[in-house]
Design an enzyme around this catalytic site. Structure first.
Site, PDB file in Angstrom:
ATOM      1  N   LYS A  97       8.958 -15.615  31.151  1.00 36.05           N
ATOM      2  CA  LYS A  97       9.824 -16.212  32.114  1.00 36.05           C
ATOM      3  C   LYS A  97      11.289 -15.619  31.664  1.00 36.05           C
ATOM      4  O   LYS A  97      11.996 -15.405  32.860  1.00 36.05           O
ATOM      5  CB  LYS A  97       9.947 -17.600  31.938  1.00 36.05           C
ATOM      6  CG  LYS A  97       8.320 -18.580  32.222  1.00 36.05           C
ATOM      7  CD  LYS A  97       8.325 -19.967  32.027  1.00 36.05           C
ATOM      8  CE  LYS A  97       8.949 -20.382  30.848  1.00 36.05           C
ATOM      9  NZ  LYS A  97       7.927 -20.189  29.833  1.00 36.05           N
ATOM     10  N   ARG A 143       9.633 -29.738  32.623  1.00 32.83           N
ATOM     11  CA  ARG A 143       8.512 -29.540  31.719  1.00 32.83           C
ATOM     12  C   ARG A 143       7.596 -30.733  31.858  1.00 32.83           C
ATOM     13  O   ARG A 143       6.511 -30.666  31.243  1.00 32.83           O
ATOM     14  CB  ARG A 143       8.896 -29.544  30.350  1.00 32.83           C
ATOM     15  CG  ARG A 143       8.955 -27.975  29.865  1.00 32.83           C
ATOM     16  CD  ARG A 143       9.401 -27.787  28.503  1.00 32.83           C
ATOM     17  NE  ARG A 143       8.900 -26.871  27.616  1.00 32.83           N
ATOM     18  CZ  ARG A 143       9.583 -25.613  27.505  1.00 32.83           C
ATOM     19  NH1 ARG A 143      10.949 -25.545  28.164  1.00 32.83           N
ATOM     20  NH2 ARG A 143       9.219 -24.856  26.632  1.00 32.83           N
ATOM     21  N   ARG A 179       8.667 -11.320  19.251  1.00 31.77           N
ATOM     22  CA  ARG A 179       9.858 -11.179  20.019  1.00 31.77           C
ATOM     23  C   ARG A 179      11.154 -11.503  19.678  1.00 31.77           C
ATOM     24  O   ARG A 179      11.356 -12.127  18.596  1.00 31.77           O
ATOM     25  CB  ARG A 179       9.607 -11.993  21.464  1.00 31.77           C
ATOM     26  CG  ARG A 179       9.603 -13.521  21.211  1.00 31.77           C
ATOM     27  CD  ARG A 179       9.040 -14.186  22.531  1.00 31.77           C
ATOM     28  NE  ARG A 179       9.378 -15.674  22.302  1.00 31.77           N
ATOM     29  CZ  ARG A 179       9.282 -16.521  23.336  1.00 31.77           C
ATOM     30  NH1 ARG A 179       8.881 -15.965  24.584  1.00 31.77           N
ATOM     31  NH2 ARG A 179       9.503 -17.738  23.276  1.00 31.77           N
ATOM     32  N   ARG A 210      13.674 -16.492  17.249  1.00 30.53           N
ATOM     33  CA  ARG A 210      13.750 -17.872  17.305  1.00 30.53           C
ATOM     34  C   ARG A 210      12.857 -18.704  15.997  1.00 30.53           C
ATOM     35  O   ARG A 210      11.692 -18.004  15.648  1.00 30.53           O
ATOM     36  CB  ARG A 210      13.068 -18.383  18.439  1.00 30.53           C
ATOM     37  CG  ARG A 210      13.961 -18.296  19.730  1.00 30.53           C
ATOM     38  CD  ARG A 210      13.420 -18.465  20.988  1.00 30.53           C
ATOM     39  NE  ARG A 210      12.410 -19.708  20.798  1.00 30.53           N
ATOM     40  CZ  ARG A 210      11.970 -20.119  22.292  1.00 30.53           C
ATOM     41  NH1 ARG A 210      12.261 -19.562  23.308  1.00 30.53           N
ATOM     42  NH2 ARG A 210      11.247 -21.418  22.169  1.00 30.53           N
ATOM     43  N   ARG A 243       3.211 -25.766  20.855  1.00 28.75           N
ATOM     44  CA  ARG A 243       3.794 -25.447  22.107  1.00 28.75           C
ATOM     45  C   ARG A 243       2.844 -25.365  23.358  1.00 28.75           C
ATOM     46  O   ARG A 243       3.027 -25.731  24.409  1.00 28.75           O
ATOM     47  CB  ARG A 243       4.801 -24.406  22.152  1.00 28.75           C
ATOM     48  CG  ARG A 243       6.056 -24.938  21.388  1.00 28.75           C
ATOM     49  CD  ARG A 243       6.974 -23.711  20.726  1.00 28.75           C
ATOM     50  NE  ARG A 243       7.390 -22.758  21.467  1.00 28.75           N
ATOM     51  CZ  ARG A 243       7.980 -21.533  21.425  1.00 28.75           C
ATOM     52  NH1 ARG A 243       7.760 -21.057  20.302  1.00 28.75           N
ATOM     53  NH2 ARG A 243       8.446 -20.925  22.539  1.00 28.75           N
TER      54      ARG A 243
HETATM   55  P1  AMP Z   1      11.658 -22.684  25.264  1.00 29.19           P
HETATM   56  O1  AMP Z   1      12.798 -21.998  24.930  1.00 29.19           O
HETATM   57  O2  AMP Z   1      11.852 -23.074  26.827  1.00 29.19           O
HETATM   58  O3  AMP Z   1      10.442 -22.130  24.921  1.00 29.19           O
HETATM   59  O4  AMP Z   1      12.275 -24.303  24.519  1.00 29.19           O
HETATM   60  C1  AMP Z   1      11.974 -24.306  23.280  1.00 29.19           C
HETATM   61  C2  AMP Z   1      11.847 -25.869  23.086  1.00 29.19           C
HETATM   62  O5  AMP Z   1      12.860 -26.467  23.481  1.00 29.19           O
HETATM   63  C3  AMP Z   1      10.663 -26.330  23.506  1.00 29.19           C
HETATM   64  O6  AMP Z   1       9.606 -26.184  22.726  1.00 29.19           O
HETATM   65  C4  AMP Z   1      11.108 -27.806  23.375  1.00 29.19           C
HETATM   66  O7  AMP Z   1      11.159 -28.411  21.826  1.00 29.19           O
HETATM   67  C5  AMP Z   1      12.653 -27.625  23.831  1.00 29.19           C
HETATM   68  N1  AMP Z   1      12.544 -27.884  25.391  1.00 29.19           N
HETATM   69  C6  AMP Z   1      13.124 -26.858  26.252  1.00 29.19           C
HETATM   70  N2  AMP Z   1      13.068 -27.291  27.370  1.00 29.19           N
HETATM   71  C7  AMP Z   1      12.861 -28.500  27.324  1.00 29.19           C
HETATM   72  C8  AMP Z   1      12.559 -29.488  28.488  1.00 29.19           C
HETATM   73  N3  AMP Z   1      12.855 -29.191  29.700  1.00 29.19           N
HETATM   74  N4  AMP Z   1      12.066 -30.561  28.066  1.00 29.19           N
HETATM   75  C9  AMP Z   1      11.891 -30.998  26.969  1.00 29.19           C
HETATM   76  N5  AMP Z   1      11.964 -30.078  25.898  1.00 29.19           N
HETATM   77  C10 AMP Z   1      12.447 -28.792  26.222  1.00 29.19           C
END
Ligand code: AMP
Length: 228
Positions: free
Chosen positions: A13, A88, A127, A161, A172
């Protein structure tokens, strides 16, 4: 163009958002990136979110909505935005609908980037991203042309990360299937969902997405003027 990119962690994404931003002159609104900034700044929100993110669980909806509220009203969103990682959950999707409809607005397209779970773990655990411009790379699949130098901005600092380890990735993925994937039929029923094959080469994924989107010149800005 108000676009939502949906897909499991590691689907690409962020990579695709990065490519679409310049083309449509719209920003990527990535709640994960926003949260990581809060964590790095040591803010109250960041402290509340850090442990949840380490486990791979979802940060509570109230915190996410507080963070995203107002963001879409900023000047850089005048032509639209690319949502990445938000919504989400069903509650977040409803809150987004309310937020947009109060501005007489709506999502133009939802793009699902589909990838099989078994290849996501190897994708995610290699990554890294450019610290300056956010461009995404991978140790095996997508190295910078010159080792240690960002292809896009020439910076030499990269980030990995903390939650890109196998255990957290599996959690996740489970959260994605339980809480986020149910949004797909919701957007399909509104006729705005397009699914692309996220296992194709990065350029091919971009082509599939562009084929599903109106050309930039065909889109009107919020004030009704055609874009330059
Ligand atoms: P991402 O970078 O999108 O993979 O997000 C990393 C982490 O941030 C996720 O595993 C969640 O813990 C948190 N997170 C990101 N976006 C959201 C969201 N819209 N709602 C809840 N938690 C989020």
């Amino acid at each position: 163009m108000k676009l939502l990119l949906l897909g499991p962690p590691g689907a690409g994404k962020g990579t695709q958002a990065h490519r679409l931003m310049a083309r449509y002159d719209i920003p990527q609104l990535a709640t994960g990136d926003m949260l990581r900034k809060e964590v790095a700044n040591g803010s109250e929100l960041g402290r509340a979110a850090a442990r949840i993110m380490e486990r791979g669980d979802l940060v509570c909806d109230d915190l996410i909505m507080a963070m995203i509220a107002g963001r879409i009203d900023r000047e850089d969103c005048r032509n639209g935005f690319i949502l990445d990682g938000f919504p989400r959950s069903a509650a977040q999707a409803e809150a987004l609908d309310t937020m947009l409809s109060s501005r007489s607005s709506d999502l133009d397209r939802v793009i699902e980037i589909g990838v099989d779970d078994d290849i996501l773990v190897s994708r995610i655990t290699g990554r890294f991203t450019c610290r300056a411009c956010g461009a995404g790379y991978h140790d095996v699949f997508c190295r910078p042309r010159e080792s240690g130098v960002c292809d896009f901005c020439g910076a030499r600092d990269f980030d990995r990360r903390a939650d890109d380890n196998e255990e957290t990735v599996r959690s996740r993925l489970a959260v994605y299937h339980r809480q986020t994937a149910p949004l797909l039929p919701y957007y399909a029923s509104r006729g705005i969902l397009v699914t692309v094959d996220g296992m194709a080469a990065i350029d091919k994924v971009t082509e599939q997405i562009l084929a599903a989107l109106p050309t930039p010149s065909a889109i009107d800005s919020d004030d009704g003027r055609p874009l330059e």
